[in-house]
Design a protein around this motif. Structure first.
Motif, short mmCIF file in Angstrom:
data_model
loop_
_atom_site.label_atom_id
_atom_site.label_comp_id
_atom_site.label_asym_id
_atom_site.label_seq_id
_atom_site.Cartn_x
_atom_site.Cartn_y
_atom_site.Cartn_z
N GLU A 152 29.59 31.15 38.36
CA GLU A 152 30.91 31.75 38.91
C GLU A 152 31.82 30.89 39.40
OE1 GLU A 152 27.95 34.72 38.09
OE2 GLU A 152 27.98 32.84 39.07
N VAL A 153 31.44 29.80 39.71
CA VAL A 153 32.34 28.83 40.73
C VAL A 153 32.92 27.74 39.58
CG1 VAL A 153 32.48 26.96 42.60
CG2 VAL A 153 31.16 29.02 42.71
N ASN A 175 35.12 30.80 35.41
CA ASN A 175 35.38 31.93 35.91
C ASN A 175 36.93 32.29 35.79
OD1 ASN A 175 35.40 34.79 37.13
ND2 ASN A 175 34.09 33.96 38.81
N ASP A 176 37.19 33.80 35.36
CA ASP A 176 38.80 33.84 35.23
C ASP A 176 39.33 34.11 36.49
OD1 ASP A 176 37.19 36.14 35.50
OD2 ASP A 176 37.96 37.26 33.36
N ARG A 177 38.73 34.21 37.50
CA ARG A 177 39.22 34.52 38.90
C ARG A 177 39.37 33.28 39.55
NH1 ARG A 177 36.32 39.75 41.57
NH2 ARG A 177 36.81 41.30 40.03
N VAL A 190 36.92 35.23 43.69
CA VAL A 190 35.58 35.12 43.21
C VAL A 190 34.56 35.80 43.96
CG1 VAL A 190 34.99 33.02 44.47
CG2 VAL A 190 34.11 32.97 41.99
N ASP A 211 37.08 41.67 45.39
CA ASP A 211 37.85 42.43 44.58
C ASP A 211 39.13 42.53 45.30
OD1 ASP A 211 35.99 42.19 42.43
OD2 ASP A 211 35.18 44.14 42.74
N HIS A 234 35.51 33.45 32.21
CA HIS A 234 34.21 34.03 32.24
C HIS A 234 33.71 34.15 30.88
CE1 HIS A 234 31.42 37.14 33.93
NE2 HIS A 234 31.42 36.33 34.82
N TYR A 235 32.30 34.52 30.97
CA TYR A 235 31.62 34.54 29.48
C TYR A 235 32.05 35.58 28.93
CZ TYR A 235 28.77 38.36 31.28
OH TYR A 235 28.23 39.61 31.72
N THR A 269 35.47 36.87 29.14
CA THR A 269 36.97 36.61 29.14
C THR A 269 37.49 36.25 27.52
OG1 THR A 269 36.91 35.84 31.20
CG2 THR A 269 38.88 35.50 30.04
N TYR A 294 26.45 30.22 31.19
CA TYR A 294 25.93 31.59 31.62
C TYR A 294 24.71 31.79 30.64
CZ TYR A 294 29.76 32.72 34.46
OH TYR A 294 30.84 32.97 35.51
#
Length: 347
Positions: free
Chosen positions: A40-41, A44-46, A60, A63, A103-104, A106, A140
């Protein structure tokens, strides 16, 4: 805090480090696994951090709504939306993005060519047939494959060791009926059972783990059974019985430590087989649910899209690297625990 090893384990560790291929394979595998645990780090799309008007945001982990950044809608913020990014910059904010901004799951809607698109500066290994970043799905998918293999190996080894210990220690009818049961149970068609059950329930991580655990425990039974058959008649075991030690004490305190040494050498290879099993099921379409990151699913996409060789080649090289590292680690562990190496007979 350093772990204090007894002289025997120190010699074993020295023999393992002397095997340079196994030693460096261990560190490389731990590095890759560590990166995948922080997926996630890394991908990620965030954003990792957003700083705006003196406030610190961590998308991340938390929300946030679009209104938290000055937007108009109270829905979840879409950080890939240029409007929201410009809004943050206009308010004097700045954004820290992961190295891979996908992200996986996205989907890149700004592809210059139809999906699957070739590698580019935006998508280092291209995209799959749905426009998802291949690198993100590899990271991932690597994590899921290793975690599934570790869980299956751990729980399967516990069941296999207990079953082998009971058969080897008690022998007689326990051993006879146990071996006959294993012969019948190992003859069941696992793939057909998965195909039939997948028509009733949607496969997921824990469902697949439970089904495969019903059959994977048999891999260590033979080794543990042989060690217990040999160890139950040794002098120190007879002495423990004479001193009044119970069966469980004799089994798990006196015989099992010696049997574990032999079984540890098989663990990396069992882990290898577990990962291969999940990959095979995903390739055939009976593994993880649709959309989940999977190396097998990426291989299936490569087969279905021969005009996009980066799909199959990327998954193949990652899978080959992972399995090769585990084999090299297993060989190093096997040599380190080999008693012939300790006496010089194996040289």
């Amino acid at each position: 805090m350093l772990i204090k090893l007894n002289p025997l384990n120190q010699r074993r560790w020295q023999r393992f480090t002397a095997n340079r291929r196994g030693y460096w394979s261990l560190w490389l595998f731990l590095l890759l696994f560590g990166v995948s645990l922080m997926a996630e780090v890394v991908a990620n799309d965030r954003p990792l951090l957003v700083v705006m008007q003196g406030r610190l945001y961590c998308p991340v982990l938390v929300d946030y709504a679009e209104t938290d950044f000055g937007g108009e809608f109270p829905t979840e913020a879409d950080y890939r939306d240029p409007f929201l990014v410009n809004l943050i910059h206009q308010r004097g904010g700045w954004i820290v993005w992961p190295p891979i901004r996908y992200h996986y799951d996205t989907i890149n809607y700004n592809l210059k060519t139809p999906a699957p698109s070739p590698p580019s500066r935006e998508n280092w290994l291209g995209t799959d047939d749905q426009g998802r970043d291949v690198v993100a799905r590899l990271i991932y998918g690597f994590r899921i494959s290793v975690l599934f293999g570790l869980c299956l190996t751990f729980f399967g080894s516990i069941i296999g060791i207990i079953a082998g210990a009971l058969q080897g220690y008690y022998g007689g009818r326990v051993d006879l009926f146990g071996q006959r049961f294993m012969e019948i149970w190992s003859g069941l068609p696992v793939l057909y059972l998965l195909i039939i059950l997948s028509s009733f329930v949607q496969p997921n991580f824990w469902w697949l783990l439970g089904i495969m655990l019903l059959f994977s425990w048999m891999s260590l039974v033979g080794v543990v059974r042989a060690e217990f058959l040999k160890g139950r008649n040794l002098e120190y075991v007879r002495a423990a019985r004479a001193l009044g030690a119970g069966n469980l004490t004799v089994m798990f305190r006196h015989i099992l430590p010696n049997a574990v040494v032999a079984t540890i050498t098989f663990v990396p290879f069992i882990l290898n087989a577990s990962i291969t099993t999940l990959t095979s099921l995903d390739f055939l379409g009976f593994g993880m649910p649709p959309g989940a990151p999977s190396l097998g699913e990426l291989l299936a996409q490569g087969k279905a899209n021969l005009q996009a060789p980066w799909l199959g080649l990327s998954a193949f090289f990652i899978l080959a690297l992972m399995l090769s590292l585990l084999v090299f680690i297993g060989e190093g562990v096997r040599d380190a625990l080999d008693p012939r190496q300790a006496t010089g007979l194996g040289e």
